[in-house]
Motif scaffolding. Structure first.
Motif, mmCIF file in Angstrom:
data_model
loop_
_atom_site.group_PDB
_atom_site.id
_atom_site.type_symbol
_atom_site.label_atom_id
_atom_site.label_comp_id
_atom_site.label_asym_id
_atom_site.label_seq_id
_atom_site.Cartn_x
_atom_site.Cartn_y
_atom_site.Cartn_z
ATOM 1 N N ILE A 1 0.724 -0.863 -0.028
ATOM 2 C CA ILE A 1 -0.041 -0.272 0.013
ATOM 3 C C ILE A 1 1.340 1.436 -0.229
ATOM 4 C CG2 ILE A 1 -1.773 1.477 1.427
ATOM 5 C CD1 ILE A 1 -3.084 -1.415 2.043
ATOM 6 N N SER B 1 -2.254 -1.435 -3.367
ATOM 7 C CA SER B 1 -3.688 -0.148 -3.435
ATOM 8 C C SER B 1 -2.577 1.500 -3.441
ATOM 9 C CB SER B 1 -4.340 -0.016 -2.279
ATOM 10 O OG SER B 1 -5.413 -1.831 -2.533
ATOM 11 N N ASP C 1 -8.541 -1.646 2.864
ATOM 12 C CA ASP C 1 -7.185 -2.393 2.820
ATOM 13 C C ASP C 1 -6.712 -3.667 4.059
ATOM 14 O OD1 ASP C 1 -6.712 -2.158 -0.357
ATOM 15 O OD2 ASP C 1 -6.670 -0.391 0.329
ATOM 16 N N ARG D 1 4.001 -0.982 4.045
ATOM 17 C CA ARG D 1 3.111 -0.031 3.573
ATOM 18 C C ARG D 1 4.109 1.621 3.193
ATOM 19 N NH1 ARG D 1 -2.583 -0.920 6.781
ATOM 20 N NH2 ARG D 1 -3.100 -3.098 5.322
#
Length: 755
Positions: A353, A385, A426, A436
């Protein structure tokens, strides 16, 4: 890579560090830091040792602004005295609790109209990106009700605090602190290709967090290396300074920052900032940018840092070390193993992410697109994402083709949203591992619930290495391992997006506007003043080295109840100590009995034994009766309050009858301030071997007098009714301003301000 000085140092001409200098005194040289000059310009006390700061602007998001405005309304708010921006980037999905999230947004819009504020609708921008684009100004100060309120790279000193501190500014009061120490972050060199801002930030956090080197201090970024960093790169490092537990940050500014303001149509808001020719810093963090390698912060803290190279070279040992640390972080509530992440000798992750105020910047996403162009993330477990931090950033990514390059790989682009940073978007699968470019990786920040047997992991990385990992189908890869041509695309800001959608009152209130109050928006319950004597029951005992605000009040879907004080309080400590709420409510019955002039022992029979022990061990003038006693609960934690600025970490305890916390130390200034503003005593007991235990009572006679007399040490008594024991010990209170003591005496900030 990162080196900490053992003592303060002089900085000469912005370039040379020396330990001693005969041409100027230390005290005079301290006045030549950028931080000192900005604080001096905003201080109203006339005394630079005891600051009373008035900020230029305020900013909040939809988890915090309802409570702030409700608190200010209870104190007579008529208009916002300075620009106040209400963003809607946390509860944007409106996916939990029926209408209540959108009800909060409508409250925000009507409040902006009524009191003269600015309202940023959901999905337009995350709070800090909007502030960078539209609010920051050189030499100014911004206060925000989010812990990552950091705009130092743009020349703005910004601080993240609990909501009550914003209430004070709305009521034209001040932010009161001792003059903070200032630590130089002295940068040299230039980052290698593939090294990004998160790598630099994690290297610094890993070096300073455990020792508290910059705790409650200002980080001042100087040195010849600063000029080698773009504005976006500096912003990406700056936002992560929150994870060091510093108070604020400020950077020297130059033509690259001027260009940032020019791109955003605000070049007149730029101000060149530099330390004086001779400046003294209370400490120095030397950062050799050229020596920094791609980093990873393993679960469950941003300071648990390694180079990606280290992890891949010592995979089994490092994963085992993380598992051992998890035994502390997770309290053994779930079985936790990372052994399945080793596949064919490599580290496999299931999710990537790039998001929010740290990862969602233009340069980060463009660099990720350059790495992934023509690649595929694959059709197995791994997903990627990407959340641009604002609609203007998203628009430019569409125009320059980066969005298409990412989407062609199988990555998903989403709108501006902070959810992945606090467990509301998410959420990975059980036992999955997520990398992330966001701000935190505490337990539960990814959305798992230990009480339901669910656990996944988050590690922090830079967008570049996340993209490299995605290009390698989920196997951990440093961006420096790939030969990539970075385009270095130029950013163009389209302000029409905000002009078409953001409501701006231009500081003109409309008192006739009616606030829209959805059914979940509730007023704060009445809170009583501090009584002469205090009786506390220990209802939670936490011995973790650090307790985060996420553990004190969870984020995720519970955030939807932040506009309902009693409703939210049901979730307090729910993921750390599920029995806490029930225990606190039992004690609260006794306090309510006192308020109703009833005998507290009738609703809590064990108080009969408590009173007998008090009577048997103390003289009559130290005893209590129902007319002079405050009965409540307390929690003990070694070092509570790391992480978010959320005031609810304290207010939830208060509305459940909490009157104090006891700690060896408080992790952040903002959590301690939240306790005080909600009328809770921030007691300190410095010895780790505490003399009380869960279920014991602590009696503090003459506590009101002690607060009035500015006592720093307060005699107290432990009452162990199970073993019929009564023993004395001493609690410390620490420094408090006169106003803070008055807030405690009156019971909370609302009572202090009520007209």
């Amino acid at each position: 890579m990162v080196k900490l000085s053992e003592k303060g140092m002089f900085l000469l001409n912005g370039t040379d560090l020396v330990e001693s200098y005969d041409g100027m005194s230390v005290e005079d040289a301290k006045k030549n830091t950028m931080a000192y000059s900005i604080l001096e310009a905003h201080n109203t006390s006339g005394n630079m040792e005891d600051l009373q700061i008035k900020f230029d602007k305020l900013t909040s998001h939809d988890i915090t602004f309802v409570g702030i405005i409700q608190t200010a309304r209870a104190s007579g708010l008529e208009k916002f005295p300075i620009p106040y921006v209400l963003t809607n980037c946390h509860n944007s999905l409106c996916a939990v609790g029926g209408t209540i999230n959108e009800d909060d947004h409508m409250f925000g819009l009507t409040a902006a109209k009524k009191y003269g504020g600015i309202y940023v609708p959901p999905h337009q921008a995350v709070i800090h990106q909007f502030a960078r684009e539209m609010l920051a100004e050189g030499g100014k100060m911004i206060l925000g009700s989010d812990s990552h309120t950091r705009y130092g790279a743009l020349g703005t000193m910004a601080m993240g605090e609990g909501g009550p501190e914003l209430v004070k500014q709305l009521l034209e009061q001040t932010y009161d602190i001792k003059r903070p120490e200032v630590v130089a972050i002295y940068m040299t060199g230039e980052p290698a290709k593939g090294v990004g801002p998160q790598d630099v930030a994690l290297a610094i956090i890993g070096a300073v967090f455990e020792s508290g080197y910059v705790k409650n201090k200002v980080m001042e970024f100087v040195g010849p290396g600063v000029k080698n960093l773009s504005a976006d790169f500096r912003i990406g490092v700056d936002v992560m300074t929150t994870e060091t537990t510093c108070l604020s940050s400020i950077w020297k500014t130059d033509e690259k920052i001027k260009e940032f303001y020019d791109i955003h149509g605000r070049v007149n808001d730029y101000k060149e900032l530099n330390p004086g020719d001779v400046a003294y810093y209370d400490g120095v963090v030397e950062v050799d940018l050229s020596a920094i390698k791609p980093m990873i912060a393993m679960p469950f803290h941003p300071s648990n840092t390694y180079t990606i190279e280290e992890v891949n070279a010592n995979l089994a040992d490092i994963l085992h070390d993380v598992e051992q640390k998890a035994l502390v972080s997770l309290d053994g509530q779930v079985e936790y193993s990372l052994a399945d992440k080793i596949r064919n000798g490599k580290f496999y992750v299931e999710q990537g992410i790039i998001a929010g105020c740290a990862g969602g910047g233009f340069e980060n996403i463009c660099a990720a697109a350059d790495i992934l162009k023509g690649q595929s993330i694959g059709s197995d477990e791994f997903t990627l994402s990407v959340y641009p931090a604002s609609m203007p950033v998203y628009m430019e990514l569409i125009k320059n083709g980066a969005a298409a390059d990412l989407m062609e790989t199988g990555a998903v682009l989403k709108t501006a949203f902070c959810g992945p940073c606090f467990g509301a978007g998410d959420t990975p699968a059980n036992n999955a591992f997520s990398v992330r470019h966001s701000t935190r990786n505490f337990p539960n920040r990814e959305g798992s619930k230990l009480q339901n047997g669910q656990i996944s992991s988050v590690a922090l990385m830079d967008a570049r290495s996340i993209a490299a990992t995605a290009a390698n189908k989920g196997f951990l890869t440093a961006a420096t391992d790939l030969d990539v041509e970075y385009k270095g695309q130029k950013y163009h800001f389209d302000k029409s997006i905000y002009e078409n959608r953001v409501f701006d009152s231009h500081n003109t209130p409309d008192p006739q506007t009616e606030l829209k109050l959805g059914p979940n928006i509730k007023d704060w319950p009445e809170m009583v003043a501090l009584q002469d004597n205090m009786l506390l029951k220990v209802v939670s005992e936490i011995h973790d080295p650090v307790t985060t605000t996420d553990e004190l009040i969870p984020s995720g879907e519970t955030s939807s109840y932040r506009s309902n004080p009693l409703g939210l309080a049901e979730f307090a400590l729910s993921r750390k100590d599920p029995e806490y709420v029930g225990r606190a409510k039992e004690v609260q019955k006794a306090e309510k009995a006192v308020e109703n002039d009833q005998c507290p022992a009738e609703v809590l029979p064990e108080l009969k034994k408590v009173k007998e022990l008090v009577k048997a061990n103390l003289p009559e003038d130290k005893q209590y009766n129902k007319s002079n006693i405050g009965i409540g609960s307390t929690i003990y934690a070694v070092k509570p309050g790391d992480g978010s600025a959320r005031e609810q970490a304290a207010s939830c305890q208060k509305v459940l009858g909490g009157w104090a916390n006891i700690a060896q130390e408080y992790a952040t200034k903002r959590y301690r301030s939240n306790l005080i503003n909600w009328g809770m005593l921030p007691f300190i007991y410095e010895d780790l071997n505490i003399p009380f235990k869960l279920g014991d009572y602590i009696y503090i006679p003459d506590v009101k007098e002690a607060v009035e007399n500015k006592s720093t040490e307060i005699p107290a008594y432990i009452i162990d009714i199970e073993n019929n024991e009564f023993k004395e010990f001493t609690l410390k209170l620490g420094d408090m301003t006169d106003d803070e003591r008055d807030i405690i005496l009156k019971g909370c900030l609302i009572n202090y301000n009520r007209k």
